[in-house]
Structure formats: structure tokens, C-alpha cells
Design a protein around this motif. Structure first.
Motif, PDB file in Angstrom:
ATOM      1  N   GLY A  64      -7.513  60.392  63.765  1.00  0.00           N
ATOM      2  CA  GLY A  64      -6.297  59.896  63.129  1.00  0.00           C
ATOM      3  C   GLY A  64      -5.038  60.524  63.690  1.00  0.00           C
ATOM      4  O   GLY A  64      -5.021  61.714  64.036  1.00  0.00           O
ATOM      5  N   GLY A  65      -3.999  59.731  63.800  1.00  0.00           N
ATOM      6  CA  GLY A  65      -2.737  60.247  64.308  1.00  0.00           C
ATOM      7  C   GLY A  65      -1.800  59.130  64.712  1.00  0.00           C
ATOM      8  O   GLY A  65      -1.888  57.999  64.211  1.00  0.00           O
ATOM      9  N   PHE A  66      -0.908  59.435  65.644  1.00  0.00           N
ATOM     10  CA  PHE A  66       0.108  58.478  66.070  1.00  0.00           C
ATOM     11  C   PHE A  66      -0.508  57.252  66.727  1.00  0.00           C
ATOM     12  O   PHE A  66      -0.064  56.116  66.512  1.00  0.00           O
ATOM     13  CB  PHE A  66       1.079  59.164  67.039  1.00  0.00           C
ATOM     14  CG  PHE A  66       2.196  58.274  67.505  1.00  0.00           C
ATOM     15  CD1 PHE A  66       3.197  57.865  66.634  1.00  0.00           C
ATOM     16  CD2 PHE A  66       2.237  57.836  68.818  1.00  0.00           C
ATOM     17  CE1 PHE A  66       4.221  57.038  67.069  1.00  0.00           C
ATOM     18  CE2 PHE A  66       3.261  57.018  69.258  1.00  0.00           C
ATOM     19  CZ  PHE A  66       4.255  56.617  68.384  1.00  0.00           C
ATOM     20  N   LEU A  67      -1.564  57.459  67.518  1.00  0.00           N
ATOM     21  CA  LEU A  67      -2.188  56.338  68.226  1.00  0.00           C
ATOM     22  C   LEU A  67      -2.865  55.365  67.265  1.00  0.00           C
ATOM     23  O   LEU A  67      -2.807  54.143  67.462  1.00  0.00           O
ATOM     24  CB  LEU A  67      -3.201  56.857  69.250  1.00  0.00           C
ATOM     25  CG  LEU A  67      -2.621  57.581  70.467  1.00  0.00           C
ATOM     26  CD1 LEU A  67      -3.733  58.068  71.378  1.00  0.00           C
ATOM     27  CD2 LEU A  67      -1.666  56.669  71.237  1.00  0.00           C
ATOM     28  N   THR A  68      -3.500  55.890  66.228  1.00  0.00           N
ATOM     29  CA  THR A  68      -4.141  54.991  65.256  1.00  0.00           C
ATOM     30  C   THR A  68      -3.091  54.224  64.451  1.00  0.00           C
ATOM     31  O   THR A  68      -3.318  53.073  64.063  1.00  0.00           O
ATOM     32  CB  THR A  68      -5.054  55.774  64.300  1.00  0.00           C
ATOM     33  OG1 THR A  68      -4.306  56.829  63.663  1.00  0.00           O
ATOM     34  CG2 THR A  68      -6.235  56.377  65.033  1.00  0.00           C
ATOM     35  N   THR A  69      -1.944  54.854  64.211  1.00  0.00           N
ATOM     36  CA  THR A  69      -0.852  54.146  63.537  1.00  0.00           C
ATOM     37  C   THR A  69      -0.357  52.991  64.400  1.00  0.00           C
ATOM     38  O   THR A  69      -0.141  51.875  63.905  1.00  0.00           O
ATOM     39  CB  THR A  69       0.314  55.106  63.236  1.00  0.00           C
ATOM     40  OG1 THR A  69      -0.158  56.175  62.420  1.00  0.00           O
ATOM     41  CG2 THR A  69       1.438  54.378  62.518  1.00  0.00           C
ATOM     42  N   LEU A  70      -0.169  53.259  65.691  1.00  0.00           N
ATOM     43  CA  LEU A  70       0.228  52.194  66.608  1.00  0.00           C
ATOM     44  C   LEU A  70      -0.839  51.099  66.674  1.00  0.00           C
ATOM     45  O   LEU A  70      -0.529  49.906  66.743  1.00  0.00           O
ATOM     46  CB  LEU A  70       0.464  52.765  68.010  1.00  0.00           C
ATOM     47  CG  LEU A  70       1.747  53.566  68.228  1.00  0.00           C
ATOM     48  CD1 LEU A  70       1.822  54.054  69.673  1.00  0.00           C
ATOM     49  CD2 LEU A  70       2.977  52.732  67.895  1.00  0.00           C
ATOM     50  N   GLY A  71      -2.114  51.525  66.656  1.00  0.00           N
ATOM     51  CA  GLY A  71      -3.202  50.552  66.679  1.00  0.00           C
ATOM     52  C   GLY A  71      -3.183  49.654  65.464  1.00  0.00           C
ATOM     53  O   GLY A  71      -3.407  48.436  65.568  1.00  0.00           O
ATOM     54  N   SER A  72      -2.907  50.232  64.290  1.00  0.00           N
ATOM     55  CA  SER A  72      -2.832  49.450  63.062  1.00  0.00           C
ATOM     56  C   SER A  72      -1.685  48.445  63.123  1.00  0.00           C
ATOM     57  O   SER A  72      -1.850  47.264  62.790  1.00  0.00           O
ATOM     58  CB  SER A  72      -2.651  50.385  61.856  1.00  0.00           C
ATOM     59  OG  SER A  72      -2.547  49.643  60.667  1.00  0.00           O
ATOM     60  N   ILE A  73      -0.518  48.899  63.574  1.00  0.00           N
ATOM     61  CA  ILE A  73       0.637  48.008  63.690  1.00  0.00           C
ATOM     62  C   ILE A  73       0.363  46.893  64.699  1.00  0.00           C
ATOM     63  O   ILE A  73       0.685  45.717  64.464  1.00  0.00           O
ATOM     64  CB  ILE A  73       1.889  48.804  64.102  1.00  0.00           C
ATOM     65  CG1 ILE A  73       2.268  49.794  62.998  1.00  0.00           C
ATOM     66  CG2 ILE A  73       3.066  47.867  64.397  1.00  0.00           C
ATOM     67  CD1 ILE A  73       3.376  50.751  63.375  1.00  0.00           C
ATOM     68  N   GLY A  74      -0.266  47.257  65.830  1.00  0.00           N
ATOM     69  CA  GLY A  74      -0.587  46.263  66.843  1.00  0.00           C
ATOM     70  C   GLY A  74      -1.542  45.195  66.334  1.00  0.00           C
ATOM     71  O   GLY A  74      -1.356  43.995  66.590  1.00  0.00           O
ATOM     72  N   CYS A  75      -2.572  45.608  65.590  1.00  0.00           N
ATOM     73  CA  CYS A  75      -3.534  44.652  65.033  1.00  0.00           C
ATOM     74  C   CYS A  75      -2.875  43.727  64.009  1.00  0.00           C
ATOM     75  O   CYS A  75      -3.187  42.527  63.937  1.00  0.00           O
ATOM     76  CB  CYS A  75      -4.703  45.394  64.386  1.00  0.00           C
ATOM     77  SG  CYS A  75      -5.821  46.184  65.551  1.00  0.00           S
ATOM     78  N   ILE A  76      -1.951  44.280  63.220  1.00  0.00           N
ATOM     79  CA  ILE A  76      -1.248  43.462  62.225  1.00  0.00           C
ATOM     80  C   ILE A  76      -0.382  42.414  62.918  1.00  0.00           C
ATOM     81  O   ILE A  76      -0.381  41.230  62.535  1.00  0.00           O
ATOM     82  CB  ILE A  76      -0.397  44.359  61.308  1.00  0.00           C
ATOM     83  CG1 ILE A  76      -1.302  45.183  60.394  1.00  0.00           C
ATOM     84  CG2 ILE A  76       0.564  43.515  60.466  1.00  0.00           C
ATOM     85  CD1 ILE A  76      -0.573  46.221  59.569  1.00  0.00           C
ATOM     86  N   ILE A  77       0.368  42.828  63.945  1.00  0.00           N
ATOM     87  CA  ILE A  77       1.206  41.877  64.679  1.00  0.00           C
ATOM     88  C   ILE A  77       0.347  40.807  65.345  1.00  0.00           C
ATOM     89  O   ILE A  77       0.674  39.605  65.335  1.00  0.00           O
ATOM     90  CB  ILE A  77       2.058  42.624  65.726  1.00  0.00           C
ATOM     91  CG1 ILE A  77       3.057  43.550  65.033  1.00  0.00           C
ATOM     92  CG2 ILE A  77       2.789  41.633  66.632  1.00  0.00           C
ATOM     93  CD1 ILE A  77       3.836  44.447  65.979  1.00  0.00           C
TER      94      ILE A  77
END
Length: 248
Positions: A64-77
Motif C-alpha cells: 500500500g502507498g502512493f502507487l496503489t492510490t494512483l492505481g485505484s484512481i486509474g481504474c476508476i477513470i
């Protein structure tokens, strides 16, 4: 002030109308919309389970961290840009976003487990009860009764963003941090009511995108859970510090 006054007037009126008959307000929700809500809440439960798996993976592998946050945002978009007829793909992207989000919240969950596992359980139960109660209140209320609160809640989000921006630039006090926590909790609890009625209203007009609607409620749930967990952890740590001072 007029908006707040009308809000409290509507609350008192709702309490005066509350009876067994108010539960029959669910009849104003058509069978099609009721079936849509079942799909939304079933998918919401699946996203929560997937998010819990993501948090567990963080505990095991520290992902968990910044990369997983970006991954979550990317999947949502990606999900929002995918056509509705590609239903399976959109559900898979939502599950991936939930897993990444769970991993992003993983460090906080791991901290709670290390401190006191019962706090994590209490925070989840408290969040689930609050979410369920406010969702039910939105369903049994008159249609569109709380939708006007969306403007006030959007203003609340703007206040939180400006506070965080100011804190990042000039630093912040503990009092300001507590205000952000409790005010943010109040705002997102309000969003549960508004978003539930908004989903019902959109479904009445033919918008049956249950994947997108489940994402909306999932976002509200996570926002409430994180804030409740932080509040409970902070209160528990303060009590622990007071006990240590008394012993010394």
C-alpha cells in the motif's frame, strides 16, 4: 442561514410524520428501481470484501502507498470511460479499484491492528451502522427531499480542500486536525443520504448504471470508515497517554 433553517424545519416535519406509515414510502420506489438498488448494494458488498482483501495483501506484502492510490484512481477513470454494455469489464475494474483502495488504506488498518484490533472492528461496525441507517432514512423519506443538501455538502468539501491546502503550506494545529476529521465525517455522512436519493432519482429516470452507483456509495463508505477509525485511534492513544502519566 435560510438553507440551514429549512433543513432543520424539514427534520422536525419528518419526525412529526414518522410512524409505521412512513415505512410504506418504499412503495413509491418502483419494482425496477428496487431491483436496481439490490444490484447496487450487492455490488457494494463485493467491493468492500475486495477492499478488505487489498488491505490484507498490504499487511502481508507491504504494497500500500502512493502507487496503489494512483492505481485505484486509474481504474476508476478507466471504468467510467468504459461503455455500459461492457458490464463484466466495468465490474472487474471496480473490483481492481477497490483492491487498490484497500491496499492504500492498509497502513492505517495495520496501525489499528498493532494498537488494538478491537478498534478496527468497532470502527467498521460503527461505519456500517451509520451508513445503513442514513441510507434507510434516504429511502423512506420523500423523493428528492434531501437532494438540495448537495450544494451545502459541496461547499463543505471545498472548505476541507482549502483547509488541507492551507495546512500543507503553513502547518496546522491539533485543533484544526480534529475539526477536519469531525467536519469531514459530518460531510460524508450527509453524502450518504444525498447520494442514495440521487441514485433512486436517477434510476426512476432510467439511469440503471449500478456499477457507477456502487462506486459512489463505496467512496462514501471508505471516507466515513477512515475518519471513524482515525478518531477512535486518536481517542484510544490519548487515553493510553493519560494512563501512563497517572502511573508515573
Amino acid at each position: 442561514m435560510d438553507s440551514f433553517a429549512s433543513f432543520f424545519d424539514s427534520q422536525s416535519a419528518s419526525r412529526s410524520r414518522w410512524s409505521y406509515d412512513s415505512l410504506k414510502n418504499l412503495r413509491q420506489i418502483s419494482p425496477v428501481v428496487q431491483n436496481h438498488l439490490k444490484q447496487v448494494y450487492l455490488l457494494l458488498c463485493c467491493t468492500l470484501v475486495t477492499s478488505a482483501i487489498g488491505a490484507y495483501l498490504h499487511i502481508l506484502f507491504n504494497i500500500g502507498g502512493f502507487l496503489t492510490t494512483l492505481g485505484s484512481i486509474g481504474c476508476i477513470i478507466w471504468m467510467l470511460s468504459t461503455p455500459q454494455y461492457e458490464e463484466q469489464k466495468r465490474v472487474s475494474l471496480l473490483m481492481a479499484a477497490a483492491a487498490f483502495q484497500g491496499a492504500s488504506v492498509g497502513p492505517l488498518i495495520e496501525l489499528a491492528i498493532d494498537f488494538d484490533p478491537s478498534i478496527l472492528f468497532s470502527a467498521f461496525v460503527g461505519c456500517a451502522v451509520a451508513f445503513g441507517c442514513f441510507s434507510a432514512a434516504a429511502m423512506v423519506a420523500r423523493r428528492r427531499e434531501y437532494l438540495y443538501l448537495g450544494g451545502l455538502l459541496s461547499s463543505g468539501i471545498s472548505i476541507l480542500l482549502w483547509l488541507q491546502f492551507a495546512t500543507s503550506l503553513f502547518g496546522g494545529s491539533m485543533a484544526l486536525f480534529k475539526f477536519e476529521l469531525y467536519f469531514g465525517l459530518l460531510v460524508f455522512v450527509g453524502y450518504v443520504v444525498v447520494d442514495t436519493q440521487d441514485i433512486i432519482e436517477k434510476a426512476h429516470f432510467g439511469d440503471l448504471d449500478y456499477v457507477k452507483h456502487a462506486l459512489t456509495l463505496f467512496t462514501d463508505f471508505v471516507a466515513i470508515f477512515v475518519r471513524i477509525l482515525i478518531i477512535m485511534l486518536k481517542n484510544a492513544s490519548e487515553k493510553e497517554e493519560k494512563k501512563k502519566k497517572r502511573r508515573n
